[in-house]
Each structure stands twice: as structure tokens, then as C-alpha cells.
Motif scaffolding. Structure first.
Motif, PDB file in Angstrom:
ATOM      1  N   GLU A  15     -10.877   4.517  -3.631  1.00 23.21           N
ATOM      2  CA  GLU A  15      -9.679   3.928  -2.378  1.00 23.21           C
ATOM      3  C   GLU A  15      -9.610   5.164  -1.404  1.00 23.21           C
ATOM      4  OE1 GLU A  15      -7.622   1.702  -2.848  1.00 23.21           O
ATOM      5  OE2 GLU A  15      -5.926   1.924  -1.738  1.00 23.21           O
ATOM      6  N   ARG A  75      -2.027   0.178 -10.425  1.00 22.04           N
ATOM      7  CA  ARG A  75      -1.187   0.371  -9.308  1.00 22.04           C
ATOM      8  C   ARG A  75      -0.705  -0.628  -8.508  1.00 22.04           C
ATOM      9  NH1 ARG A  75      -5.692   4.305  -7.514  1.00 22.04           N
ATOM     10  NH2 ARG A  75      -6.460   2.925  -5.778  1.00 22.04           N
ATOM     11  N   TRP A  92      -1.275   6.344  -6.525  1.00 23.11           N
ATOM     12  CA  TRP A  92      -2.797   6.732  -6.338  1.00 23.11           C
ATOM     13  C   TRP A  92      -2.922   8.091  -6.560  1.00 23.11           C
ATOM     14  CZ3 TRP A  92      -4.993   8.123  -0.956  1.00 23.11           C
ATOM     15  CH2 TRP A  92      -6.320   8.154  -1.191  1.00 23.11           C
ATOM     16  N   ARG A 135       8.791   2.897  -3.139  1.00 21.86           N
ATOM     17  CA  ARG A 135       7.902   3.965  -3.138  1.00 21.86           C
ATOM     18  C   ARG A 135       8.322   5.078  -4.146  1.00 21.86           C
ATOM     19  NH1 ARG A 135       6.123   6.973   2.072  1.00 21.86           N
ATOM     20  NH2 ARG A 135       8.272   7.882   1.912  1.00 21.86           N
ATOM     21  N   MET A 180      -6.787   1.617 -10.029  1.00 27.33           N
ATOM     22  CA  MET A 180      -6.294   0.564  -8.900  1.00 27.33           C
ATOM     23  C   MET A 180      -5.678  -0.742  -9.357  1.00 27.33           C
ATOM     24  SD  MET A 180      -6.739  -0.128  -5.859  1.00 27.33           S
ATOM     25  CE  MET A 180      -6.481  -1.760  -4.739  1.00 27.33           C
ATOM     26  N   MET A 225       1.886   1.811  -3.478  1.00 28.34           N
ATOM     27  CA  MET A 225       0.894   2.244  -4.335  1.00 28.34           C
ATOM     28  C   MET A 225       0.543   3.718  -4.128  1.00 28.34           C
ATOM     29  SD  MET A 225      -1.424  -1.247  -3.872  1.00 28.34           S
ATOM     30  CE  MET A 225      -2.884  -0.448  -4.289  1.00 28.34           C
ATOM     31  N   LEU A 226       0.690   4.187  -2.864  1.00 29.54           N
ATOM     32  CA  LEU A 226       0.187   5.545  -2.465  1.00 29.54           C
ATOM     33  C   LEU A 226       0.685   6.723  -3.638  1.00 29.54           C
ATOM     34  CD1 LEU A 226      -1.391   6.418  -0.199  1.00 29.54           C
ATOM     35  CD2 LEU A 226       0.761   7.083   0.962  1.00 29.54           C
ATOM     36  N   PRO A 227       1.936   6.809  -4.106  1.00 30.50           N
ATOM     37  CA  PRO A 227       2.282   7.687  -5.195  1.00 30.50           C
ATOM     38  C   PRO A 227       1.567   7.449  -6.536  1.00 30.50           C
ATOM     39  CG  PRO A 227       4.214   6.521  -4.392  1.00 30.50           C
ATOM     40  CD  PRO A 227       3.281   5.996  -3.595  1.00 30.50           C
ATOM     41  N   MET A 235       3.534  12.441   2.532  1.00 32.72           N
ATOM     42  CA  MET A 235       2.536  12.194   1.534  1.00 32.72           C
ATOM     43  C   MET A 235       2.635  13.379   0.458  1.00 32.72           C
ATOM     44  SD  MET A 235      -0.886  10.631   2.993  1.00 32.72           S
ATOM     45  CE  MET A 235      -1.360  11.810   4.073  1.00 32.72           C
ATOM     46  N   GLU A 243       0.957  -1.203  -0.084  1.00 28.87           N
ATOM     47  CA  GLU A 243      -0.159   0.054  -0.111  1.00 28.87           C
ATOM     48  C   GLU A 243       0.853   1.221   0.059  1.00 28.87           C
ATOM     49  OE1 GLU A 243      -3.866  -1.878   2.270  1.00 28.87           O
ATOM     50  OE2 GLU A 243      -2.353  -0.781   3.354  1.00 28.87           O
ATOM     51  N   MET A 285     -10.261  13.154  -9.199  1.00 26.10           N
ATOM     52  CA  MET A 285      -8.891  13.430  -8.561  1.00 26.10           C
ATOM     53  C   MET A 285      -8.304  12.222  -7.719  1.00 26.10           C
ATOM     54  SD  MET A 285      -8.159  16.291  -5.545  1.00 26.10           S
ATOM     55  CE  MET A 285      -9.061  15.317  -4.395  1.00 26.10           C
ATOM     56  N   LEU A 286      -9.243  11.604  -6.573  1.00 26.61           N
ATOM     57  CA  LEU A 286      -8.855  10.540  -5.970  1.00 26.61           C
ATOM     58  C   LEU A 286      -9.879   9.510  -6.244  1.00 26.61           C
ATOM     59  CD1 LEU A 286      -7.235  11.934  -2.769  1.00 26.61           C
ATOM     60  CD2 LEU A 286      -5.992  10.902  -4.620  1.00 26.61           C
ATOM     61  N   ASP A 287      -9.511   8.404  -6.431  1.00 28.11           N
ATOM     62  CA  ASP A 287     -11.076   7.609  -6.646  1.00 28.11           C
ATOM     63  C   ASP A 287     -11.268   6.899  -5.275  1.00 28.11           C
ATOM     64  OD1 ASP A 287      -9.319   5.392  -5.850  1.00 28.11           O
ATOM     65  OD2 ASP A 287      -8.380   4.838  -7.869  1.00 28.11           O
ATOM     66  N   ARG A 335     -11.342   3.471   1.591  1.00 26.11           N
ATOM     67  CA  ARG A 335     -10.501   2.067   2.153  1.00 26.11           C
ATOM     68  C   ARG A 335      -9.416   2.970   3.063  1.00 26.11           C
ATOM     69  NH1 ARG A 335      -6.803  -1.291   2.104  1.00 26.11           N
ATOM     70  NH2 ARG A 335      -5.778  -0.026   0.516  1.00 26.11           N
ATOM     71  N   ILE A 342       5.623  13.077  -1.784  1.00 24.70           N
ATOM     72  CA  ILE A 342       5.540  12.103  -3.059  1.00 24.70           C
ATOM     73  C   ILE A 342       4.434  12.466  -3.634  1.00 24.70           C
ATOM     74  CG2 ILE A 342       6.794  10.119  -1.703  1.00 24.70           C
ATOM     75  CD1 ILE A 342       4.100   8.996  -0.974  1.00 24.70           C
ATOM     76  N   GLY A 343       3.781  13.603  -3.916  1.00 28.03           N
ATOM     77  CA  GLY A 343       2.876  14.157  -4.800  1.00 28.03           C
ATOM     78  C   GLY A 343       1.534  14.540  -4.506  1.00 28.03           C
ATOM     79  N   ALA A 344       1.061  14.237  -3.098  1.00 31.16           N
ATOM     80  CA  ALA A 344      -0.065  14.661  -2.941  1.00 31.16           C
ATOM     81  C   ALA A 344      -0.500  16.155  -2.927  1.00 31.16           C
ATOM     82  CB  ALA A 344      -0.501  13.940  -1.380  1.00 31.16           C
TER      83      ALA A 344
END
Ligand SMILES: Nc1ncnc2c1ncn2[C@@H]1O[C@H](COP(=O)(O)OP(=O)(O)OP(=O)(O)O)[C@@H](O)[C@H]1O
Ligand SMILES: [Mg+2]
Lengths: 231, 400
Positions: B5, A122, A113, A158, A119, A109-111, B306, A106, B1-3, B8, B309-311
Motif C-alpha cells: 500500500e 481494512r 494500515w 478514523r 488490505m 483506513m490509515l490507522p 499520523m 483512505e 511492517m507496512l504492505d 500507492r 493515530i499510531g504510525a
């Protein structure tokens, strides 16, 4: 002439502490080209982390500019910076900075996402990359269930997930014993040989020497540029 | 933007919350539980009371002493025996039944108990039964010639005396006079138990007048020939009785108007309780905000990572708001469950007291309860989420 991937041009970083000003960086200029492995060295407080953060669009310079793929950071808003970081830079930190509640998979997968990748894709990519760094059998482990060296490999996975132009690493072996530190450095070496550009901060000369170039910082200024041939 | 996920991820974060953050949910749980209990109980109560009035019949009018207020049961004697004949003279009236009520002390062996004496005219028995009174469980009903006979309810017979049961043929002394129990009334449903009042002793009208001084009836039940005539008969009762009494010292009620005033009282109660429940929800909102602020602080370095790494800021905002919404929803869901448990519990207690209070799980209430709490969670999450989204990544990464 080739265009540099990252370029700092007359960069100043001044921290205004009210009573006094800290010149973390003074008039720093340098370029990183595709495929290079560069180390930044210098005593504690010399501005290594500051320079790395500025080069990777995490921090804005007080004066001067940074160009990422030829585009000036000063012309980008925070959202664009986030996007550029997310696509072109892969971060590796001394303290790993993994999300504790997420599994290795997970975390990797974060970057992806954040980049809006679907999904299924990813997960597929994250698995491949964990395999690549030798953690194919640790995908469902949480960071606390991994050794320091394994955590740092998750962090590298990552960083690699989005296939960035540059891997930036701030003392990536600082929190590791010498054996796992060596493994991490070997991994960075391999990645560089496969064509990844690497920018690494360290204060150990032995580690710095693995790069093709060492930039020596002191009091926020570049005092020496050391070049080695391709090993 | 974000699905999707994001849900979860939020769930993963909540799952690992410390116990402390769950405790801050308590306000939300209690608030939503209170709302759910309140609505299901008052719906149940409405249904029960509606059923009761329906069994009284829509073609019945009640005349009671006292002014406007519907539920005054004060024993003030403003209705006269002669009122029965006045009302009987109104066209559309089929029968008028008078209830001769008073209070007395009853004795059985060494036991003493307060009794609510009701006298009625056995000739009008079938009308009483039509209104849901006098459903016989055991023995017989009263006859006109009975003077020393009484009827009591089955539940009173069973439960009133410690270690002893009353039954048909036993004798009870009331105001110094012996009476014999000739019948037990079935009061297992709400209408015949009259809201759980079980100590009703039924006697003949003559007995009420002879032994208890109840010369005049306390209240009258008027049966009309046709449901549609109710309103016009009500008007005529009011004008004729007022002329006879010289003032309006009585009130006239129909099943419908009783139900209306009951619903008004219920409505006021609901509003008051709803306000109390809302305070709980506000406390819950503050709890969620507090717990989210703590979470943001605890995860400062994560937020920095976060962002590195691109958020984008908006992604961080969305992550924390989703988490707050989900946290609120969790509280709401627990509240709904708790609310129904309490409601079923109260209903069970009421049931054991012979008061049937139907509780139905209403999907609308469930959905509303859960969405209110999710909404409150989202609103409470705005401030913490904004704080997270505006963090400087470098400072966040350096945070110890
Ligand atoms: N947010 C800040 N506010 C004020 N001063 C700062 C801030 N961040 C860094 N500095 C100062 O800037 C200078 C450079 O800091 P930096 O972290 O880049 O050093 P470094 O070379 O990475 O040191 P180390 O080897 O100890 O990590 C230091 O003097 C530090 O105190
Ligand atoms: Mg540093």
C-alpha cells in the motif's frame, strides 16, 4: 476494585523556556474507567490540551507517570508508545487533521494500515464505520469536498477504526457551527452509550455538562471535580 | 511492517505535488536522458562502424603515412609507388591497391566547389569493390584508357549544387581541365559514403598522376589470401617498409586495429559524457532532497496526525523514503523516454545525411536508468524522511 483504562499519577509538565519555566501541569492525578465520559474544562492556557496529550501517550510528563491499561508510559520507548496509541486511543482534533490528498475512506483506513491489518479487511471495516457515522455515501470524497461537520465525522470514524478503548477529543466542536457541533456531540454521546470511553476537552460549560464528570483545570492544577449522575 | 500500500500512498502524494516539485526533477530527467542518449547513440555508432569495417573485410590491411596515431589523414607523402612492389613480394599478399589522393577546386558553370580527388587503377577495380568502394549506381566505372573521365557520388550529384543536378555526361572543370562524368556511385550505405564525405571525385591513376601531381599513392590497401595471415603480413610489411624508408614514417592498420582505436576514442568520449551526465544526476538528487524537505515541512501537521493515530517513526521514514524513491523513478522514467526521443531524433538527422545510425531500445538501459534514478531518489530522501520521522508529534500538531 476495577482497573482504570487511563491513569495520571502526580503528573508535572514543565516547559523550560530558558529564562523562565512554564508549569503547564502541576501534580495532576486522575483516573478514567471503562465507559466513562469525562470533560476537561478550564480557561485558555490552563493546560487542557497538555493534559489530554499526556493522557493519550502523545506527550511524556516531566515528572510523575501515566498508566495505560496498567502499564506505565515511562517504561515504554517511542515505538511502544506509537503502538499503544494506535491500538487504545482514538484521536479527534479541533482542526480535524485529515490527510488532504486522501479520500474519506483512505483516511479511515490509515490507522488500520499502521496496525498491519490486511488490505481487504481494512477497506471493509472502514466502510462499515463510515456507514456508522452517516457518511456511507461520501466514502470517495476528499476532505475539501466535505463540510466541516462531515470532516469531523470522518475524523471520528478514523478514531473508531481500530476499535480503541478511549476516544480523546480536543475541542471537537471548536471549528464547527452550532448545528454540526450538536451532531458531533450527539455522535460522541451515542458512542459512549454503546460503551466507548470518551475524554473531551472543551471550554464551553454547556458542552462539558454532557459528560458524567468535569475536571476543572486552572494554571495547570485540578481545582474541582464535578460529577453528574448518568443521564 | 507496512504492505505494498505504501507505493500507492506515495503515488497519491506525488500526484498532488505542486508544479515546483516537478521542476526540481528536471536535473534528474536531463541527467538520465543524457545517459540514455549517450549509450544508445554510442551503441548505434559502434554497430554502424563495425558494419563498415566488416564490409571493408577482415582480410584487408591499410598502409598509411604518418606515425602511430590511427586517424591521421594528413596529406603527407611518405608512401612511394615502389612500396607497392615491396609489399606484393610478401608471401600471402594477393593484391596491393594504391589510392592517389589530392585536393582540388572543381568548377561547374558558375559554381565552384572543393573536390577530393582519388585516383585508382581500373585494373584493380574488383578489389576496390570487394572493400566496399565503387558500387555503381548509374553509368559505368573507369577503364584504364580513361584520362578525362570521373566518377562522383549520387548524393553529391544531387545535392552539391544549388538548384542544379550533376549527372552522367556532364562536364566539370578541375584545375583548368575539363572532365566528363561517366558514372555515379551509390553511396547510400555508410561504408561507401565514408562518414558522409561526399565530394570524392574518382579518376584513373594515370589521370591523378598526369593532372594532379599525385605521383605516389597516399595510402595502400593490401588484400591477403587468407584472413589468418593478416598478422604475419602486417609484421612483414612493417619490417620491409621500415628498411626501405630508413624510418617508420607510416602506419599499418587492419580492420580490427582500426575498430579497436575507434572503440578507444569512443570509450574516452563516453567516460567524459558520463561524468557530465552524473553531474546532472547529482543536481537532480539535490532537487529531490529539496522538494522532499519542502514536502515534509508542508505536511508537518499530517505527520503529527499520523503519529497520533499510531504510525511509528520507522513507518513515517518508510513513507517518505518510498515517496522520494518514486519521485526519482518518475524523473528517471521521463529521462529514459526523453533520452530515446533525442537519440531517435539524432539518428533521423544522421539518416538524412546518409549516415545510418541504428538506435535500439535496450531493456537493460531502461531498467538501469530507472533503477539508478530510484536509488538516487531514495538516497536523497533519507535526510528529509529522517527529519519527518523524528518530529515530535505534539509540536508537529501545533505547527502553523
Ligand atoms: N511547546 C511548548 N513550549 C512552551 N510552552 C508551552 C508549550 N506547549 C504549551 N505550552 C504552555 O503550556 C500552557 C498550557 O498549554 P495548553 O495548550 O495545554 O493550554 P490549553 O488549556 O489547551 O489552552 P487553549 O484553551 O487555549 O487550547 C500554556 O501556558 C502554554 O503556553
Ligand atoms: Mg488546547
Amino acid at each position: 476494585m476495577k482497573q482504570p483504562i487511563l491513569e495520571a499519577r502526580n503528573v508535572f509538565k514543565i516547559y523550560d523556556m530558558g529564562k523562565m519555566k512554564v508549569n503547564a501541569l502541576s501534580d495532576v492525578s486522575f483516573k478514567i474507567f471503562q465507559g466513562e465520559f469525562i470533560s476537561i474544562m478550564g480557561p485558555s492556557g490552563s493546560g487542557k490540551t497538555t493534559l489530554l496529550d499526556i493522557m493519550s501517550a502523545l506527550l511524556r510528563p516531566t515528572k510523575g507517570d501515566v498508566f495505560i491499561g496498567g502499564k506505565p508510559v515511562s517504561k515504554m520507548d517511542d515505538n511502544e508508545l506509537a503502538r499503544v496509541r494506535g491500538r487504545t486511543i482514538g484521536f479527534v482534533f479541533q482542526t480535524f487533521n485529515l490527510i488532504q490528498r486522501m479520500t474519506a475512506l483512505e483516511n479511515v483506513m490509515l490507522p488500520l494500515w499502521f496496525q498491519g491489518i490486511a488490505m481487504g479487511e481494512r477497506e471493509k471495516r472502514a466502510r462499515e464505520i463510515l456507514e456508522r457515522v452517516g457518511l456511507g455515501d461520501r466514502t470517495h470524497h476528499k476532505p475539501t469536498e466535505l463540510s466541516g461537520g462531515q470532516r469531523q465525522r470522518v475524523a471520528i470514524a478514523r478514531a473508531l477504526a481500530v476499535d480503541p478503548d478511549v476516544i480523546v477529543a480536543d475541542e471537537p466542536t471548536g471549528n464547527l457551527d452550532s448545528v454540526s457541533g450538536e451532531q458531533i456531540l450527539n455522535l460522541l454521546d451515542e458512542l459512549n452509550k454503546e460503551g466507548k470511553t470518551v475524554l473531551m476537552v472543551t471550554h464551553e460549560r454547556d458542552i462539558g455538562k454532557r459528560a458524567q464528570k468535569i475536571i476543572h483545570l486552572k494554571d495547570g492544577k485540578i481545582i474541582k471535580n464535578e460529577k453528574f449522575g448518568r443521564r | 511492517m507496512l504492505d505494498l500500500e505504501i507505493v500507492r500512498v506515495a503515488f497519491t502524494n506525488i500526484k498532488r505535488q505542486r508544479l515546483r516539485s516537478y521542476l526540481t526533477l528536471l536535473g534528474m530527467v536531463i541527467g538520465i536522458a543524457a545517459i540514455v542518449t549517450l549509450f544508445s547513440l554510442s551503441t548505434g555508432l559502434s554497430l554502424a562502424v563495425e558494419g563498415m569495417f566488416e564490409s571493408l573485410g577482415l582480410d584487408v590491411i591499410f598502409v598509411e603515412p604518418g606515425g602511430e596515431m590511427g586517424f591521421s589523414t594528413a596529406i603527407s607523402r611518405t608512401i612511394n609507388e615502389s612500396d607497392i612492389d615491396i609489399i606484393k613480394g610478401i608471401p600471402g599478399v594477393e593484391e596491393v591497391v594504391g589510392l592517389y589522393e589530392t585536393a582540388a577546386i572543381a568548377k561547374y558553370k558558375e559554381h565552384e566547389m572543393s573536390a577530393f580527388i582519388i585516383g585508382y587503377d581500373p585494373n584493380k577495380e574488383e578489389y576496390m569493390q570487394g572493400m566496399g568502394y565503387l558500387s555503381l549506381g548509374k553509368g559505368r566505372l573507369l577503364e584504364s584508357s580513361d584520362l578525362y573521365s570521373i566518377l562522383i557520388s549520387e548524393s553529391f550529384a544531387k545535392d552539391a549544387l544549388e538548384g542544379e543536378e550533376l549527372d552522367v555526361r556532364k562536364k566539370i572543370e578541375i584545375n583548368g581541365q575539363d572532365f566528363k562524368i561517366v558514372g555515379l556511385l551509390d553511396d547510400s550505405d555508410l561504408a561507401s559514403s565514408s562518414f558522409g564525405i561526399t565530394n570524392m571525385f574518382w579518376v584513373t591513376k594515370n589521370a591523378a598522376r598526369t593532372f594532379f601531381g599525385a605521383e605516389d599513392p597516399i595510402e595502400l590497401a593490401v588484400k591477403v589470401t587468407d584472413e589468418h595471415l593478416v598478422n604475419s603480413v602486417v609484421e612483414k610489411i612493417e619490417s620491409r617498409l621500415e628498411r626501405a624508408h630508413g624510418e617508420k614514417d607510416f602506419s599499418v592498420m587492419t580492420s580490427e586495429s582500426l575498430l579497436e582505436s575507434f572503440n578507444t576514442v569512443l570509450g574516452v568520449m563516453q567516460i567524459v559524457l558520463l561524468m557530465l551526465a552524473s553531474i546532472s544526476v547529482v543536481v537532480g538528487a539535490i532537487g529531490i532532497m529539496n522538494s522532499m524537505l519542502m514536502a515534509v515541512l508542508e505536511r508537518t501537521r499530517e505527520i503529527g496526525a499520523m503519529k497520533a493515530i499510531g504510525a511509528t517513526n520507522n513507518m513515517i521514514l518508510a513513507i517518505f523514503i518510498t515517496e522520494a524513491g518514486l519521485l526519482g523513478m518518475t524523473g528517471g522514467a521521463l529521462g529514459v523516454v526523453l533520452g530515446y526521443i533525442v537519440a531517435f531524433g539524432i539518428s533521423a538527422v544522421a539518416g538524412s545525411l546518409n549516415f545510418t545510425l541504428p538506435i535500439v531500445i535496450d531493456p537493460v538501459i531502461v531498467v538501469i536508468g530507472v533503477s539508478i534514478s530510484a536509488g538516487v531518489g531514495i538516497v536523497s530522501g533519507i535526510v528529509p524522511a529522517r527529519r519527518a520521522s523524528l518530529m515530535d508529534p505534539v509540536e508537529a500538531l501545533r505547527y502553523e
